[in-house]
Design an enzyme around this catalytic site. Structure first.
Site, PDB file in Angstrom:
ATOM      1  N   GLY A 209       2.562   0.158  -8.398  1.00  0.00           N
ATOM      2  CA  GLY A 209       3.273   0.400  -6.766  1.00  0.00           C
ATOM      3  C   GLY A 209       3.154  -0.808  -6.166  1.00  0.00           C
ATOM      4  O   GLY A 209       2.681  -1.772  -6.590  1.00  0.00           O
ATOM      5  N   ALA A 210       3.362  -0.645  -4.858  1.00  0.00           N
ATOM      6  CA  ALA A 210       3.472  -1.729  -3.875  1.00  0.00           C
ATOM      7  C   ALA A 210       3.571  -1.307  -2.616  1.00  0.00           C
ATOM      8  O   ALA A 210       4.035  -0.300  -2.075  1.00  0.00           O
ATOM      9  CB  ALA A 210       4.823  -2.822  -4.208  1.00  0.00           C
TER      10      ALA A 210
ATOM     11  N   LYS B  55       0.338  -6.042  -2.019  1.00  0.00           N
ATOM     12  CA  LYS B  55      -0.198  -4.943  -2.777  1.00  0.00           C
ATOM     13  C   LYS B  55      -1.800  -4.821  -2.533  1.00  0.00           C
ATOM     14  O   LYS B  55      -2.351  -5.706  -1.762  1.00  0.00           O
ATOM     15  CB  LYS B  55      -0.252  -5.230  -4.529  1.00  0.00           C
TER      16      LYS B  55
ATOM     17  N   GLY C 265      -4.643   0.498  -1.773  1.00  0.00           N
ATOM     18  CA  GLY C 265      -5.418   1.418  -2.431  1.00  0.00           C
ATOM     19  C   GLY C 265      -6.767   0.564  -3.013  1.00  0.00           C
ATOM     20  O   GLY C 265      -7.664   1.233  -3.531  1.00  0.00           O
TER      21      GLY C 265
ATOM     22  N   GLU D  93      -5.605  -5.220 -10.471  1.00  0.00           N
ATOM     23  CA  GLU D  93      -3.865  -4.932 -10.498  1.00  0.00           C
ATOM     24  C   GLU D  93      -3.292  -6.405 -10.888  1.00  0.00           C
ATOM     25  O   GLU D  93      -2.390  -6.328 -11.764  1.00  0.00           O
ATOM     26  CB  GLU D  93      -3.379  -4.538  -9.262  1.00  0.00           C
TER      27      GLU D  93
HETATM   28  C1  5RP Z   1      -3.291  -0.102  -4.672  1.00  0.00           C
HETATM   29  C2  5RP Z   1      -1.914  -0.472  -4.642  1.00  0.00           C
HETATM   30  C3  5RP Z   1      -0.754   0.359  -4.748  1.00  0.00           C
HETATM   31  O1  5RP Z   1       0.088   0.172  -5.527  1.00  0.00           O
HETATM   32  C4  5RP Z   1       0.115   0.638  -3.341  1.00  0.00           C
HETATM   33  O2  5RP Z   1      -0.731   0.707  -2.181  1.00  0.00           O
HETATM   34  C5  5RP Z   1       1.083   1.462  -3.369  1.00  0.00           C
HETATM   35  O3  5RP Z   1       0.683   2.627  -3.295  1.00  0.00           O
HETATM   36  P1  5RP Z   1       1.595   3.968  -3.045  1.00  0.00           P
HETATM   37  O4  5RP Z   1       2.158   4.076  -4.447  1.00  0.00           O
HETATM   38  O5  5RP Z   1       0.342   5.361  -2.837  1.00  0.00           O
HETATM   39  O6  5RP Z   1       2.318   3.946  -1.845  1.00  0.00           O
HETATM   40  O7  5RP Z   1      -1.520  -1.828  -4.467  1.00  0.00           O
HETATM   41  O8  5RP Z   1      -4.138  -1.097  -4.452  1.00  0.00           O
END
Ligand code: 5RP
Length: 222
Positions: free
Chosen positions: A81-82, A93, A96, A102
């Site tokens: 994801g991003a 990114k 999370g 990543e």
């Molecule tokens: C985790 C990330 C995730 O990819 C990013 O925070 C997007 O998260 P989500 O899909 O929950 O919106 O970089 O470190």
């Protein structure tokens, strides 16, 4: 429309039998991993490389076989994801906290696919505070260096204590307002002693699956 589910599940089309697959972290790629779990139950043969302990746990629960770096030469496809995505397919990114693993996994992948709901599309990166992974020692000084580069650093906290990444490090979230020179900022931040890596992913995404005008849109880097 559950945009995260739409884009997350669409990415599975790029996963073929026998592939080594980088498994991202977050609520969007969650849908990719769930779908892969189902396909594995139905006989798809893949090996996963997780970007976080959380994703590792999910993959194990779903019966997705995992593989370690010493058993592979490269990753066929990584899906993640991003937090922000610009029109040049550059990303922020690390919301999370998994940015370091990543980035290691995205860099090892032949094809890096990003799954992002419409809220992640921006004209210029920087509204989302940039996550920067730093070693705990001297983090206050590291933060001062980040401020000198124009950032507004804030130590990420969880339950009243500093948040720790899977690597045992801290995260400093730093707003930069507008990041116009993403490559330069990525490099400058990584030159600060104490910075392990930062959440700018420049020229890394090969394919972005997102939602534009309420429709699925797949953008391939030219
Ligand atoms: C985790 C990330 C995730 O990819 C990013 O925070 C997007 O998260 P989500 O899909 O929950 O919106 O970089 O470190």
């Amino acid at each position: 429309m559950n945009e995260k589910k739409e884009v997350g599940e669409k990415a599975v089309e790029y996963v073929k039998d026998g592939m080594v697959v980088g498994l991202g972290t977050g609520s969007t790629v969650f849908y990719t991993i769930m779908e892969l779990g189902q396909l594995v139950q139905q006989g798809l043969s893949i090996k996963g490389v997780p970007t976080s302990e959380q994703t590792k746990q999910l993959a194990i629960e779903l019966g997705i076989p995992l593989v370690s770096f010493n058993e592979i030469e490269q990753i066929d496809v990584a899906i993640d994801g991003a937090d922000e995505l610009d029109s040049e397919l550059n990303l922020i990114k690390g919301g999370g906290g998994a940015l370091l693993r990543e980035k290691i996994i995205a860099a090892a992948a032949k094809t890096f696919i990003v799954v992002a709901d419409s809220s992640k599309n921006v004209d210029t990166l920087g509204t989302f505070p940039l996550p920067i992974e730093v070693v705990p020692f001297g983090y206050e000084m590291t933060a001062k260096h980040i401020r000198k580069l124009g950032g507004s650093p804030k130590l990420r906290m969880k339950d009243g204590t500093p948040y720790r990444t899977d690597n045992g490090n801290y995260i400093i979230d730093s707003s930069f307002q507008e990041i116009t020179q993403s490559r330069e900022l990525e490099k400058s931040l990584n030159l600060i002693p104490g910075v392990v890596d930062n959440g700018l992913f420049v020229d890394m995404a090969d394919i972005v699956i997102t939602i534009k005008d309420k429709k699925l849109s797949t953008i391939v880097r030219s």
